[in-house]
Scaffold this motif. Sequence first.
Motif, PDB file in Angstrom:
ATOM      1  N   MET A 189      76.954  64.300  83.165  1.00 40.08           N
ATOM      2  CA  MET A 189      77.729  63.680  82.048  1.00 40.08           C
ATOM      3  C   MET A 189      76.911  62.727  81.242  1.00 40.08           C
ATOM      4  N   SER A 190      75.552  62.421  81.848  1.00 49.23           N
ATOM      5  CA  SER A 190      74.554  61.700  81.115  1.00 49.23           C
ATOM      6  C   SER A 190      74.131  62.242  79.921  1.00 49.23           C
ATOM      7  N   SER A 191      73.887  63.563  80.245  1.00 45.00           N
ATOM      8  CA  SER A 191      73.459  64.535  79.215  1.00 45.00           C
ATOM      9  C   SER A 191      74.459  64.761  78.291  1.00 45.00           C
ATOM     10  N   VAL A 192      75.808  65.095  78.813  1.00 40.83           N
ATOM     11  CA  VAL A 192      76.921  65.394  77.685  1.00 40.83           C
ATOM     12  C   VAL A 192      76.916  64.398  76.861  1.00 40.83           C
ATOM     13  N   ALA A 193      77.027  63.001  77.157  1.00 42.92           N
ATOM     14  CA  ALA A 193      77.065  61.795  76.307  1.00 42.92           C
ATOM     15  C   ALA A 193      76.086  61.805  75.114  1.00 42.92           C
ATOM     16  N   GLY A 194      75.251  62.176  75.224  1.00 45.54           N
ATOM     17  CA  GLY A 194      74.034  62.428  74.381  1.00 45.54           C
ATOM     18  C   GLY A 194      73.815  63.588  73.522  1.00 45.54           C
ATOM     19  N   SER A 195      74.702  64.678  73.762  1.00 39.61           N
ATOM     20  CA  SER A 195      74.517  66.008  73.482  1.00 39.61           C
ATOM     21  C   SER A 195      75.080  66.228  72.041  1.00 39.61           C
ATOM     22  N   GLY A 196      75.995  65.545  71.332  1.00 38.80           N
ATOM     23  CA  GLY A 196      76.556  66.118  70.136  1.00 38.80           C
ATOM     24  C   GLY A 196      77.844  67.003  70.136  1.00 38.80           C
ATOM     25  N   GLY A 197      78.051  67.376  71.615  1.00 43.35           N
ATOM     26  CA  GLY A 197      79.217  68.062  71.751  1.00 43.35           C
ATOM     27  C   GLY A 197      78.961  69.416  71.925  1.00 43.35           C
ATOM     28  N   ASN A 202      89.954  70.976  78.013  1.00 46.22           N
ATOM     29  CA  ASN A 202      89.283  70.351  79.190  1.00 46.22           C
ATOM     30  C   ASN A 202      90.191  70.846  80.309  1.00 46.22           C
ATOM     31  N   GLN A 203      89.696  71.232  81.504  1.00 44.61           N
ATOM     32  CA  GLN A 203      90.378  71.380  82.634  1.00 44.61           C
ATOM     33  C   GLN A 203      89.485  71.077  83.841  1.00 44.61           C
ATOM     34  N   GLY A 204      88.209  70.447  83.500  1.00 47.02           N
ATOM     35  CA  GLY A 204      87.292  70.059  84.519  1.00 47.02           C
ATOM     36  C   GLY A 204      86.962  68.799  84.498  1.00 47.02           C
ATOM     37  N   ASP A 205      85.877  68.246  84.473  1.00 47.49           N
ATOM     38  CA  ASP A 205      85.470  66.787  84.693  1.00 47.49           C
ATOM     39  C   ASP A 205      85.898  66.152  83.431  1.00 47.49           C
ATOM     40  N   PHE A 233      84.233  64.945  80.003  1.00 46.88           N
ATOM     41  CA  PHE A 233      84.229  65.543  78.812  1.00 46.88           C
ATOM     42  C   PHE A 233      85.156  65.058  77.784  1.00 46.88           C
ATOM     43  N   THR A 234      86.356  64.580  78.367  1.00 51.00           N
ATOM     44  CA  THR A 234      87.281  63.926  77.565  1.00 51.00           C
ATOM     45  C   THR A 234      86.816  62.603  76.889  1.00 51.00           C
ATOM     46  N   ALA A 235      86.510  61.836  78.045  1.00 51.77           N
ATOM     47  CA  ALA A 235      85.775  60.416  77.680  1.00 51.77           C
ATOM     48  C   ALA A 235      84.737  60.617  76.700  1.00 51.77           C
ATOM     49  N   ASN A 236      84.149  61.689  76.630  1.00 46.59           N
ATOM     50  CA  ASN A 236      82.846  61.761  75.786  1.00 46.59           C
ATOM     51  C   ASN A 236      83.341  62.671  74.431  1.00 46.59           C
ATOM     52  N   ASP A 237      84.614  62.689  74.144  1.00 44.78           N
ATOM     53  CA  ASP A 237      85.039  63.318  73.039  1.00 44.78           C
ATOM     54  C   ASP A 237      84.627  64.605  72.972  1.00 44.78           C
ATOM     55  N   ASP A 238      84.592  65.723  73.942  1.00 47.18           N
ATOM     56  CA  ASP A 238      83.817  66.672  74.090  1.00 47.18           C
ATOM     57  C   ASP A 238      84.786  67.487  74.690  1.00 47.18           C
ATOM     58  N   VAL A 239      84.754  68.936  74.944  1.00 46.82           N
ATOM     59  CA  VAL A 239      85.269  69.679  75.447  1.00 46.82           C
ATOM     60  C   VAL A 239      84.758  70.546  76.500  1.00 46.82           C
ATOM     61  N   ASP A 240      85.243  71.107  77.413  1.00 45.74           N
ATOM     62  CA  ASP A 240      84.334  72.014  78.317  1.00 45.74           C
ATOM     63  C   ASP A 240      84.316  73.415  78.357  1.00 45.74           C
TER      64      ASP A 240
END
Length: 346
Positions: free
Chosen positions: A159-167, A197-200, A203-210
């Motif tokens: 999730m540390s990578s997801v947070a700074g990924s841009g989506g 999102n159905q997983g972690d 993703f939702t917390a980082n305004d992203d989708v899985d």
Amino acid sequence: MGLKIGVAGLGRVGAFHLDTLLAASAVGEVFVTDVVPEAIGSATGRYAGVTGCADVDAVLAAGVDGLVIASPAAGRVMPIERSVAAGVPVFCEPPIAMSSAESAAVRARCAAAGVPVVVGRHRRFDPAVRAARAAVSVGELGFVTAARSTTLDPAPPPMSSVAGSGGIFRDFAVHDFDTLCWVVGGDVVEVYATGGNQGDPGFTANDDVDSATAILTFASGAMGVVSVSRYNGRGHDCRLEVHGSTDSVVAGWDHRTPVRNLDPRCAFPSGTPHGSDLDRFARARRRELGEFCALIGGEPPSWQSPFAHSPLCSVEEAHEVALIADAATTSLHEKRPVRIDEIAAI
């Protein structure tokens, strides 16, 4: 002596590039840096011919002939701009920036410097993907009606990578967008995207989708479909289909494709599923980096191209893909089709 190459970022992909460079006959010395000092120490301790440097400026001061950037996405603009300002060619993993507006600024600075900058698009060096482009280019498929690019990872990154990924579209689907544009040809004019999102819950917390799907409309009328997911427990799945008025072709269907065929009459696929992108595209990545080394070394391309120009991806092409990624991201959040010229005008 061979080329002197710098590597900025020694994570999973950076370490792969380091291995590739050290095995290349054209490379004599490698200078590495990372924000984690232990990563530098590990690289210099494992390999002869590797020198650790405190930062990118120290790598450039060593007089390198080229810089390979595999640092986290949010930190790539600075090393690109420092390198071209020093007159040093760049190979950078995508995305080069966190938005299409920022990538446009990078594109302008690179053009003004007149220094070669290559953006990683290793799928262009996969023989089947290249054959699909060739088939489209010479008209074997007639006119293209639809093309589909699917990429499914076995598990999400930290999730540390997801947070700074841009989506998911900027960080993950950029390879699919580039593949469709490179194979189909022509401009994308509109994007519609959806995801969920159905997983972690991170993703939702980082305004992203899985998992997500984007529909691209090309100026020609061809349709592109990109499907991506962070969850595919059977393995890494990356496939391309191109359908035309007279023929259809596929790339990525092999005996290690991570699907379970339920047809009792068919034993395909029969091999161990691909475990990761680095597993699936190891040879393609090595060919791509080899061609970058050939470019900066003034040697003939290491991977001969059947086309009029090198398959290496330019900053200009990367910016066009960044516009698509931003359009997909906007469409996902606003739940509407988004035109590329709307994003370009921002």
